[in-house]
Design a protein around this motif. Structure first.
Motif, PDB file in Angstrom:
ATOM      1  N   VAL A   1      18.405 -13.456  -1.374  1.00 50.28           N
ATOM      2  CA  VAL A   1      18.495 -14.500  -0.348  1.00 50.28           C
ATOM      3  C   VAL A   1      18.630 -13.780   0.993  1.00 50.28           C
ATOM      4  O   VAL A   1      19.494 -12.911   1.151  1.00 50.28           O
ATOM      5  N   HIS A   2      17.743 -14.113   1.937  1.00 47.73           N
ATOM      6  CA  HIS A   2      17.678 -13.340   3.189  1.00 47.73           C
ATOM      7  C   HIS A   2      17.266 -14.222   4.357  1.00 47.73           C
ATOM      8  O   HIS A   2      16.789 -15.336   4.162  1.00 47.73           O
ATOM      9  N   ASP A   3      17.430 -13.685   5.561  1.00 50.26           N
ATOM     10  CA  ASP A   3      16.924 -14.370   6.753  1.00 50.26           C
ATOM     11  C   ASP A   3      15.822 -13.521   7.382  1.00 50.26           C
ATOM     12  O   ASP A   3      15.489 -12.437   6.891  1.00 50.26           O
ATOM     13  N   HIS A   4      15.236 -14.019   8.502  1.00 49.57           N
ATOM     14  CA  HIS A   4      14.096 -13.350   9.134  1.00 49.57           C
ATOM     15  C   HIS A   4      14.321 -13.067  10.611  1.00 49.57           C
ATOM     16  O   HIS A   4      13.801 -12.105  11.138  1.00 49.57           O
ATOM     17  N   LEU A   5      15.072 -13.968  11.276  1.00 47.37           N
ATOM     18  CA  LEU A   5      15.491 -13.772  12.665  1.00 47.37           C
ATOM     19  C   LEU A   5      14.338 -13.742  13.656  1.00 47.37           C
ATOM     20  O   LEU A   5      14.440 -13.128  14.724  1.00 47.37           O
TER      21      LEU A   5
ATOM     22  N   ILE B   1      16.906 -19.168   6.108  1.00 45.83           N
ATOM     23  CA  ILE B   1      17.530 -18.465   4.984  1.00 45.83           C
ATOM     24  C   ILE B   1      16.900 -18.971   3.695  1.00 45.83           C
ATOM     25  O   ILE B   1      16.891 -20.177   3.435  1.00 45.83           O
ATOM     26  N   HIS B   2      16.355 -18.046   2.912  1.00 43.50           N
ATOM     27  CA  HIS B   2      15.691 -18.477   1.668  1.00 43.50           C
ATOM     28  C   HIS B   2      15.563 -17.312   0.691  1.00 43.50           C
ATOM     29  O   HIS B   2      15.902 -16.177   1.014  1.00 43.50           O
ATOM     30  N   TYR B   3      15.077 -17.633  -0.501  1.00 46.06           N
ATOM     31  CA  TYR B   3      14.545 -16.596  -1.383  1.00 46.06           C
ATOM     32  C   TYR B   3      13.310 -17.154  -2.063  1.00 46.06           C
ATOM     33  O   TYR B   3      13.123 -18.380  -2.127  1.00 46.06           O
TER      34      TYR B   3
HETATM   35 FE   LIG Z   1      11.454 -14.399   3.510  1.00 50.40          FE
END
Ligand SMILES: [Fe+2]
Length: 214
Positions: free
Chosen positions: A106-110, A164-166
């Motif tokens: 699970v991550h963000d991109h900014l 925020i997603h995966y």
């Molecule tokens: Fe992504």
């Protein structure tokens, strides 16, 4: 092109790492719209036809940029390959290869951008943040959306909304998604989240084929 380069000190890797007319068309259109449209949401919207054209075209992505990466910093053999990088860190285009059954953290991109499927099929789980973000090490998340995407389908990133997603590959072959984002995504410090515990960790995914600045 996308030969593996885990931190080796090769030549600088900016500009068109993969140089094809299809990639140039999208990058040129992005630069043109950046000057022409100041509003980010309107600009990303105006970019959709050029992005759809890249996803619809065949033959421009080298096989070496569509392979799993056993040395992945994301784990699971996930490969992230730079196709274009602006030297000032303002734009990148990359392919992300997620092997069968694998999931990203699970991550963000900014950064704003567009993300779409080129091969295979992905399941995407998007989170909404419930806390105010004041504690850099903690986040309270709940699932806001789930969707499945196949070839040619794509979505917009306009942080902080839906950032925020995966994603998981749900096809019988690795999925390959194409990302156009307004930063040097794999080299900026982003965040990796554990929704169950609330733990947030600094995260730099790295490109398989190009080094990040120190
Ligand atoms: Fe992504």
């Amino acid at each position: 092109m996308c030969d593996l380069d885990h931190g080796h000190d090769h030549q600088a890797r900016y500009g068109f790492l993969v140089d094809t007319p299809e990639i140039r068309a999208l990058v040129d259109e992005t630069h043109r719209l950046r000057t022409a449209i100041a509003d980010t949401a309107a600009r990303v919207d105006a970019l959709r036809p050029a992005f759809a054209a890249l996803l619809a075209a065949d033959g421009w992505l080298p096989d070496s940029c569509a392979q799993p990466d056993a040395g992945s910093r994301m784990g699971g053999g996930i490969g992230q390959y730079a196709l274009y990088r602006a030297e000032d860190g303002s734009l990148c285009l990359f392919s992300l290869v997620v092997p069968v059954g694998a999931s990203t953290p699970v991550h963000d991109h900014l950064a704003w951008g567009l993300v779409g499927i080129y091969r295979g099929r992905q399941d995407e789980t998007v989170y909404r943040r419930l806390d105010d973000g004041s504690d850099p090490a903690r986040a309270r998340l709940e699932i806001s959306k789930r969707q499945q995407l196949g070839r040619g389908e794509f979505y917009t990133l306009l942080p902080p909304a839906d950032d925020i997603h995966y994603v998981s590959t749900i096809s019988e072959t690795a999925s390959v998604s194409i990302h156009l984002l307004a930063n040097d995504t794999a080299c900026v410090w982003r965040h990796r989240f554990e929704p169950a515990t609330g733990v947030v960790t600094p995260f730099r995914s790295g490109y398989a084929n190009a080094p990040c600045p120190d």
